[in-house]
Design a protein around this motif. Structure first.
Motif, short mmCIF file in Angstrom:
data_model
loop_
_atom_site.label_atom_id
_atom_site.label_comp_id
_atom_site.label_asym_id
_atom_site.label_seq_id
_atom_site.Cartn_x
_atom_site.Cartn_y
_atom_site.Cartn_z
N PHE A 147 -19.14 -10.89 1.84
CA PHE A 147 -17.72 -10.73 2.16
C PHE A 147 -17.11 -9.61 1.32
O PHE A 147 -17.63 -9.26 0.25
CB PHE A 147 -16.96 -12.03 1.91
N ALA A 148 -15.99 -9.07 1.80
CA ALA A 148 -15.33 -7.98 1.08
C ALA A 148 -13.84 -7.97 1.40
O ALA A 148 -13.39 -8.50 2.42
CB ALA A 148 -15.95 -6.64 1.46
N GLN A 149 -13.09 -7.35 0.52
CA GLN A 149 -11.68 -7.10 0.77
C GLN A 149 -11.32 -5.77 0.11
O GLN A 149 -11.94 -5.35 -0.86
CB GLN A 149 -10.79 -8.23 0.25
N GLY A 150 -10.31 -5.11 0.65
CA GLY A 150 -9.91 -3.82 0.10
C GLY A 150 -9.17 -3.00 1.13
O GLY A 150 -9.02 -3.40 2.30
N PHE A 151 -8.69 -1.85 0.72
CA PHE A 151 -7.87 -1.00 1.58
C PHE A 151 -8.62 -0.48 2.80
O PHE A 151 -8.00 -0.06 3.77
CB PHE A 151 -7.31 0.16 0.78
N VAL A 184 -20.40 -14.43 -2.25
CA VAL A 184 -19.97 -13.25 -3.00
C VAL A 184 -18.93 -12.48 -2.20
O VAL A 184 -19.14 -12.18 -1.02
CB VAL A 184 -21.15 -12.33 -3.35
N VAL A 185 -17.81 -12.17 -2.85
CA VAL A 185 -16.77 -11.33 -2.26
C VAL A 185 -16.62 -10.09 -3.14
O VAL A 185 -16.41 -10.21 -4.35
CB VAL A 185 -15.42 -12.06 -2.17
N ALA A 186 -16.73 -8.91 -2.54
CA ALA A 186 -16.55 -7.66 -3.28
C ALA A 186 -15.10 -7.19 -3.12
O ALA A 186 -14.61 -7.05 -2.00
CB ALA A 186 -17.51 -6.60 -2.76
N GLU A 187 -14.43 -6.96 -4.24
CA GLU A 187 -13.05 -6.50 -4.20
C GLU A 187 -13.00 -4.98 -4.29
O GLU A 187 -13.94 -4.34 -4.78
CB GLU A 187 -12.26 -7.09 -5.37
N GLY A 188 -11.89 -4.40 -3.86
CA GLY A 188 -11.68 -2.97 -4.04
C GLY A 188 -12.50 -2.08 -3.13
O GLY A 188 -12.83 -0.95 -3.48
N VAL A 189 -12.86 -2.57 -1.93
CA VAL A 189 -13.64 -1.76 -0.98
C VAL A 189 -12.68 -0.80 -0.30
O VAL A 189 -11.83 -1.22 0.50
CB VAL A 189 -14.36 -2.66 0.05
N GLU A 190 -12.81 0.48 -0.61
CA GLU A 190 -11.86 1.47 -0.11
C GLU A 190 -12.48 2.51 0.81
O GLU A 190 -11.76 3.20 1.54
CB GLU A 190 -11.18 2.17 -1.29
N MET A 191 -13.80 2.66 0.77
CA MET A 191 -14.46 3.69 1.58
C MET A 191 -15.59 3.07 2.39
O MET A 191 -16.14 2.02 2.03
CB MET A 191 -15.03 4.79 0.67
N THR A 192 -15.94 3.74 3.49
CA THR A 192 -17.05 3.25 4.31
C THR A 192 -18.34 3.24 3.52
O THR A 192 -19.22 2.40 3.76
CB THR A 192 -17.20 4.13 5.57
N GLU A 193 -18.46 4.17 2.55
CA GLU A 193 -19.67 4.20 1.70
C GLU A 193 -19.80 2.91 0.90
O GLU A 193 -20.90 2.39 0.72
CB GLU A 193 -19.65 5.41 0.76
N HIS A 194 -18.66 2.40 0.41
CA HIS A 194 -18.67 1.13 -0.31
C HIS A 194 -19.18 0.02 0.59
O HIS A 194 -20.06 -0.78 0.22
CB HIS A 194 -17.26 0.76 -0.80
N ARG A 195 -18.62 -0.05 1.79
CA ARG A 195 -19.02 -1.10 2.73
C ARG A 195 -20.50 -1.01 3.07
O ARG A 195 -21.21 -2.04 3.05
CB ARG A 195 -18.20 -0.97 4.02
N ASP A 196 -20.99 0.20 3.35
CA ASP A 196 -22.39 0.36 3.75
C ASP A 196 -23.33 -0.03 2.61
O ASP A 196 -24.37 -0.67 2.83
CB ASP A 196 -22.65 1.81 4.18
N MET A 197 -22.98 0.36 1.38
CA MET A 197 -23.82 0.01 0.23
C MET A 197 -23.83 -1.50 0.01
O MET A 197 -24.88 -2.09 -0.28
CB MET A 197 -23.33 0.72 -1.03
#
Length: 347
Positions: A317-321, A296-309
């Motif tokens: 995995f994740a990608q974003g600003f 699973v890759v999460a797109e649009g991760v822009e804030m630390t809160e997104h990453r932590d959740m």
């Protein structure tokens, strides 16, 4: 004998309503959509070709709404049509002159923080208009055969960049490259052979390439899509569902195709801090993917809160600003150099 605007609209609505219902043909359920262009005030025209031209313009405007739609022509449509025709001609030139370039957005492991790959994103540096957003030129390419040329070019440039990075950065030797595939590309009979040829010519191992497709592309002709995906996976290429959650997602649907991973649409990620419902949707997607053995890759991760959740939900995995915006080749190398320096200091 249509009596003015109301009569023309009523006729168009009647045609749409009669054609829209599905019917049975040789025991198969068939649905047809219709796109209608309407021209009023024909008395002001001096040539029949002008009437047909404007009706055609209005009809293509209807197509942009997805079918089962009618559009009444307005003079402003001529301007947008002329702009689109100009863009198509310019895009044809751009594909040959080197104006099309590729930007790269890193994909990061949430567990280790390491970069595991990149997504290749087409960009157009127009000599007069500057950087043209993909949302403007990709639809133009889609409506013409230019999307096939554009898709091949992006894949080739991405493969060449991946090989170049592997030579310059030891850590990049295991990184992968995600490349978006259009519906028109995917339906080409020679699509798989074309991908194989580009990999052979650039020297990229098939296992390092991830082709991103959307759910709607696969539903258009499921049998043909399954055959294409089987051929890709037999080559060793990985297939990813892009924008998962916005289409016709279902457990049975995922089981029918040999996917490697799925990407959670950014609309869920960006709003996961606002509502519990969106967090639960992502939790369900991750759980379903785990049961099917999909990454699973999460797109649009822009804030630390997104990453932590996402980490709390066991997203891999994740990608974003938050990690990086899309970078051109020069900035990408600088980004990797700085990241390697930071890792050396931490070690």
């Amino acid at each position: 004998d249509v009596g003015g605007a109301e009569g023309a609209v009523a006729a168009a609505e009647r045609i749409v309503s009669r054609i829209a219902p599905p019917f049975t043909l040789r025991k198969q359920q068939i649905s047809i959509t219709v796109s209608i262009g309407v021209v009023l005030g024909a008395i002001s025209y001096t040539h029949p070709d002008d009437i047909l031209r404007d009706a055609d313009t209005a009809m293509y405007s209807s197509k942009e709404h997805g079918g089962n739609h009618y559009t009444v022509f307005e003079a402003g449509m001529r301007i947008s049509t002329a702009r689109r025709m100009e863009m198509e001609l310019d895009l044809c030139t751009a594909l040959q002159s080197g104006e099309i370039t590729v930007y790269y957005q890193p994909i990061v492991s949430l567990l280790s923080g390491k970069i595991t790959g990149f997504e290749a994103l087409a960009r157009w540096r127009h000599p007069r208009y500057g950087m043209i957003p993909p949302l403007e030129f990709i639809p133009v390419a889609e409506e013409s055969n230019l999307i096939n040329v554009l898709g091949d070019l992006v894949l080739r440039l991405a493969c060449e960049r991946l090989m170049d990075l592997s030579k310059k950065f030891p850590d990049a030797a295991d990184m992968s490259m995600n490349v978006n595939i259009s519906a028109r590309q995917f339906r080409q009979p020679c699509f798989v052979d074309g991908v194989r040829r580009i990999l052979d010519e650039t020297g990229v191992a098939p296992g390092r390439i991830c082709l991103e497709v959307t759910e709607s592309m696969l539903l258009e002709n499921a049998a043909s899509a399954q055959a294409t995906m089987r051929a890709l996976t037999e080559l060793g290429i990985k297939v990813v569902i892009d924008d998962f959650g916005t289409g016709y997602s279902s457990l049975s649907y995922l089981q029918r195709f040999p996917f490697d991973s799925l990407k959670v649409d950014r609309s869920f990620v960006c709003s996961m801090t606002e509502t519990r419902q969106n967090r639960e949707i992502i939790r369900t997607i991750i759980s379903m993917a785990e049961n099917l053995g999909l990454k699973v890759v999460a797109e649009g991760v822009e804030m630390t809160e997104h990453r932590d959740m996402l980490m709390a939900l066991r997203c891999e995995f994740a990608q974003g600003f938050l990690f990086s915006e899309p970078l051109d080749s020069e900035d990408l190398e600088a980004f990797l150099t700085n990241r390697n320096a930071e890792n050396t200091l931490l070690a």
